[in-house]
Scaffold this active site. Structure first.
Site: not given
Length: 455
Positions: A21-22, A25
């Site tokens: 997920h990170e 980003h």
């Protein structure tokens, strides 16, 4: 040992999903030219870190092992610091609204992409799972009333092919949320030397497909269960009631006291429920039908007397292997991920409107329990679990709740429509409300987890 396995499986699953997920980003932020100051796995105080790259991005592990974050250069966090002209170009809030949308949406998108890749890989490799063949249901169940008698293979539901047991359950869950009846297309082999197949249908009414408790044995409550193998004896222990009665390996139990025995599980349940009670068994041995009397010994287990004859009973399940070519596997994985995400959103909507029970909300304890269970079953099952949780994480982060990615996307959508950003005061108020809502959801989820654990 089981607790440690569960904890390790949970940490591996959660850690991998947070990192993916990170990384979503982080990767898009770098593509947009935004300066990334820190990439952290975990929240709170940093306990280990190293700096790499031209920007000297800090890669860190923080003390709280739940979640993570990517910290970008943001002038709102240091209002008194004068940034250089170069840094101002790379500061997050100075990016166009579309770049900010891309950076924020990249986290959930990475989770969906991870699920697609896992599902596609599993479909190419081949996923073994139980066939959708039905066990004989109890007479009072919805399945029996619909015409299911046991031994049927479910080939389709409402015209949509059923590939295996998990697919059957998945389609029924979707129909229950949509409040739509389920027409099961059934296939069964003809008895006798002529062979062939018989085809029929059984309709489960929409009124029976409630969405109150999809976390429990939803399909079992309808009377639908996996068919087991026939009651065939394996090893017969010396000195046991079975050996004393003359039972032999390979004997197939057809009936007890004149009542047909559906499968191995049914025979085991009958023996356990008959301590010190004589049973007249009809069995098949080398093609010849025989009658044998056996009296199960009475033993006490957990304060209750149960019957025991000390024989091994086969209890196999018909299995199929789901496999697809690479392009078809990717297509199926995309559809599975999309359907899962939409189903979760529909379910959440029904919980909010009161149409579905709040008991369907699960928290970290249930997720950890499932992580341990699937890890013990095998790698394929565990990877499927990780893919499902990855979809859930993506959906949750897209909810329009301030402090989540979805809340930021909501603010940026307003900015696109109005041409100006949401005021700082509105943002702060939304953050407080968002934190309160998330804490409330977490408390409900943990409460449900504890209730499930106790019960």
């Amino acid at each position: 040992m089981s607790f440690l396995q569960t904890l390790l499986a949970f940490m591996v699953a959660l850690g991998s999903l947070v990192i993916i997920h990170e990384l979503g980003h982080y990767s898009v932020a770098r593509l947009c030219g935004v300066k990334v100051l820190r990439f952290s796995v975990g929240m709170g105080k940093v306990i280990y870190s190293r700096k790499f790259g031209p920007d000297q991005t800090e890669w860190a592990v923080s003390i709280l092992p739940l979640g993570g974050y990517v910290k970008m250069l943001d002038k709102r966090e240091q209002p008194d610091v004068q940034l250089s002209a170069e840094d101002l170009k790379r500061e997050f809030t100075n990016q166009s609204v579309w770049r900010r949308i891309a950076i924020v949406a990249a986290g959930p998108a990475a989770n969906f992409l991870m699920a697609i890749l896992i599902f596609a890989g599993l479909y190419v490799y081949g996923v073994p799972e139980p066939a959708a063949r039905l066990r004989a249901p109890a007479e009072q169940t919805v399945a029996f009333q619909a015409g299911v008698r046991g031994g049927e293979l479910v080939t389709a539901i409402n015209g949509k092919p059923v590939q295996g047991w998990s697919d059957l359950r998945w389609q029924l869950v979707q129909l229950s949320i949509e409040k739509t009846s389920a027409k099961l297309e059934l296939e069964r082999a003809n008895a006798g030397p002529s062979g062939g197949k018989r085809f029929s249908t059984a309709t489960i009414p929409s009124s029976a497909l409630g969405a109150d408790d999809l976390e429990g044995d939803f399909v079992g409550k309808l009377g639908l269960a996996l068919a087991r193998s026939q009651a065939t004896l394996g090893h017969v222990e010396s000195g046991g009631a079975g050996q004393q009665a003359g039972l032999q390996p390979g004997d197939r139990i057809l009936a007890a006291d004149g009542k047909a025995i559906a499968d191995g599980d049914a025979f085991v349940n009958l023996v356990r429920a008959s301590p010190a009670m004589a049973l007249n068994l009809t069995l098949l041995r080398a093609g010849e039908q025989l009658s044998v009397n056996v009296t199960p010994a009475s033993i006490v287990r957990d304060g209750k007397a149960i019957g025991q004859i000390k024989v091994e009973i086969a209890s196999g399940i018909e299995m199929v292997t789901l496999r697809a070519a690479p392009l078809q596997a990717v297509s199926q994985a995309v559809v599975r991920t999309w359907d899962s995400a939409i189903l979760q959103l529909k379910m959440l909507g029904k919980v909010i409107t009161g149409e579905a029970s709040i008991k369907n909300i699960s928290g970290p304890i249930t997720i950890a329990d499932y992580a341990g269970q699937t890890a013990r079953i095998g790698l394929i099952t565990y990877l499927g679990f990780i893919a499902a949780i990855s979809i859930g994480l993506g959906v949750m982060n897209l909810l329009p709740i301030p402090v989540l990615d979805g809340g930021l996307l909501m603010y940026y959508s307003v900015e696109v429509l109005t041409g100006r950003p949401v005021s700082e005061r509105v943002g702060q108020l939304g953050q407080r409300l968002g934190i309160g809502l998330l804490m409330t959801l977490m408390m409900v989820a943990v409460f449900n987890d504890i209730v499930r654990l106790v019960s």
